[in-house]
Each structure stands twice: as structure tokens, then as C-alpha cells.
Design a protein around this motif. Structure first.
Motif, short mmCIF file in Angstrom:
data_model
loop_
_atom_site.label_atom_id
_atom_site.label_comp_id
_atom_site.label_asym_id
_atom_site.label_seq_id
_atom_site.Cartn_x
_atom_site.Cartn_y
_atom_site.Cartn_z
N GLY A 139 -14.55 -2.63 10.66
CA GLY A 139 -13.14 -2.35 10.41
C GLY A 139 -12.38 -1.92 11.65
N LYS A 140 -11.11 -1.68 11.45
CA LYS A 140 -10.22 -1.23 12.52
C LYS A 140 -9.45 -0.01 12.05
N MET A 141 -9.15 0.89 12.99
CA MET A 141 -8.32 2.05 12.69
C MET A 141 -7.16 2.08 13.68
N GLU A 173 0.83 -1.18 0.00
CA GLU A 173 0.00 0.00 0.00
C GLU A 173 0.88 1.25 0.00
N GLN A 174 0.40 2.28 -0.62
CA GLN A 174 1.15 3.53 -0.68
C GLN A 174 0.49 4.56 0.24
N LEU A 175 1.33 5.22 1.01
CA LEU A 175 0.88 6.24 1.96
C LEU A 175 0.30 7.42 1.19
N ASP A 176 -0.86 7.92 1.64
CA ASP A 176 -1.42 9.10 0.98
C ASP A 176 -0.93 10.38 1.66
N GLY A 177 -1.39 11.51 1.19
CA GLY A 177 -0.94 12.81 1.70
C GLY A 177 -1.33 13.08 3.15
N ASN A 178 -2.25 12.30 3.69
CA ASN A 178 -2.67 12.46 5.08
C ASN A 178 -2.01 11.43 5.99
N TYR A 179 -0.92 10.82 5.52
CA TYR A 179 -0.17 9.82 6.30
C TYR A 179 -1.04 8.60 6.63
N GLU A 231 9.92 1.28 0.51
CA GLU A 231 10.20 2.56 -0.13
C GLU A 231 9.80 3.64 0.87
N GLU A 232 10.09 4.88 0.56
CA GLU A 232 9.80 5.96 1.50
C GLU A 232 8.32 6.06 1.84
N ASP A 233 7.44 5.64 0.93
CA ASP A 233 6.01 5.75 1.18
C ASP A 233 5.24 4.48 0.83
N ARG A 234 5.94 3.34 0.77
CA ARG A 234 5.29 2.08 0.37
C ARG A 234 5.50 1.02 1.45
N PHE A 235 4.39 0.35 1.80
CA PHE A 235 4.37 -0.61 2.88
C PHE A 235 3.57 -1.86 2.47
N THR A 236 3.93 -2.99 3.06
CA THR A 236 3.14 -4.21 2.97
C THR A 236 2.78 -4.60 4.39
N PHE A 237 1.53 -5.04 4.60
CA PHE A 237 1.08 -5.41 5.95
C PHE A 237 0.66 -6.86 5.99
N TYR A 238 0.82 -7.46 7.18
CA TYR A 238 0.37 -8.83 7.41
C TYR A 238 -0.25 -8.86 8.79
N LEU A 282 -2.88 4.83 5.35
CA LEU A 282 -2.87 3.65 4.49
C LEU A 282 -4.23 2.96 4.64
N PHE A 283 -4.84 2.61 3.54
CA PHE A 283 -6.11 1.90 3.55
C PHE A 283 -5.83 0.46 3.12
N LEU A 284 -5.95 -0.46 4.06
CA LEU A 284 -5.69 -1.86 3.78
C LEU A 284 -6.96 -2.52 3.27
N GLY A 285 -6.81 -3.58 2.52
CA GLY A 285 -7.93 -4.21 1.85
C GLY A 285 -8.97 -4.84 2.76
N ASN A 286 -8.69 -5.05 4.02
CA ASN A 286 -9.63 -5.72 4.92
C ASN A 286 -10.33 -4.74 5.86
N ALA A 287 -10.69 -3.56 5.34
CA ALA A 287 -11.38 -2.52 6.12
C ALA A 287 -10.55 -2.06 7.31
N THR A 288 -9.26 -2.06 7.13
CA THR A 288 -8.34 -1.60 8.17
C THR A 288 -7.64 -0.34 7.66
N THR A 289 -7.56 0.66 8.53
CA THR A 289 -6.89 1.91 8.21
C THR A 289 -5.74 2.10 9.18
#
Length: 131
Positions: free
Chosen positions: A53-55, A1-7, A122-129, A9-16
């Protein structure tokens, strides 16, 4: 996922996942200064359960004690049980978890059942598990 301008990340399982601006700035500074080797970081803050979801709001960052580092591996003391996100880095644009990463996630999950495991590649790219 890539970080947006508001810092965020929206993950595919309704997690922010939302980084506090100062926390993300500290992470980015550390990432840029330590790109030569992998490193680990632990994030705490607030977890909110919402409808479906979770935030995760990440308000503090801690670098755990590091025992060894290389281009493809970091061995650290691990994150404390209150950690919401346990993160480590990989070389630039190598965004897939290794088999060892998945094994490490299960150990982390025992300490922090609600926590997420993250990879920064990357500076603004993440993978979550996580569950």
C-alpha cells in the motif's frame, strides 16, 4: 470516502490519505468560505510506500491561480509536479467525477505520476482517482 476523526481516509486499494490537522482545518475554512463556486487546491507532504500500500501524509496546501470559477467548473493554473493530491470541489453531495475531471486527471498524472486526484463534495466527504 468519509474522513474519520483522525483526519484519515482509507481508500479501497490499500491507500491511506492523512491530512495534517492544521492543513485540514485550512481546507475546511476555505471550503466553507468558498462553497458558492468550485475551487482547486494542491497538497504536498510525504508519500510512504508500505507493504502492499501507500500512505499520503498531506502537510501543506496551496490554492493555485484561478482563471475562472462557476458552480460547475474551475479553471486554474494546475498543481506543481511535487503535488501528492490535486483536489477540486463540486457542489454539495455531487461526488462523481465528470468526463472533464478525468481528462484533467491524465494531464495532472503526467506532471505527478504518484499523485492522486481528489474531489471534495461535503465538509468531510471525498472521492479519489489515481493509479
Amino acid at each position: 470516502e468519509q474522513l474519520d476523526g483522525n483526519y484519515t481516509l482509507f481508500l479501497g486499494n490499500a491507500t491511506t490519505v492523512i491530512f495534517d490537522e492544521a492543513v485540514y482545518a485550512a481546507l475546511l475554512d476555505y471550503y466553507i468560505a468558498h462553497q458558492r463556486y468550485e475551487f482547486a487546491a494542491c497538497f504536498t507532504g510525504n508519500l510512504t510506500l508500505a507493504e502492499g500500500g501507500k500512505m499520503y501524509l498531506l502537510t501543506t496546501m496551496e490554492i493555485p491561480h484561478t482563471y475562472s470559477q462557476s458552480v460547475h467548473r474551475v479553471v486554474s493554473s494546475g498543481c506543481p509536479s511535487e503535488t501528492l493530491v490535486s483536489l477540486h470541489t463540486h457542489p454539495y453531495k455531487h461526488c462523481l467525477f465528470s468526463e472533464q475531471d478525468i481528462t484533467s486527471f491524465f494531464a495532472f498524472h503526467q506532471r505527478s505520476p504518484s499523485g492522486l486526484f481528489a474531489l471534495m463534495c461535503e465538509e468531510d466527504r471525498f472521492t479519489f482517482y489515481g493509479y
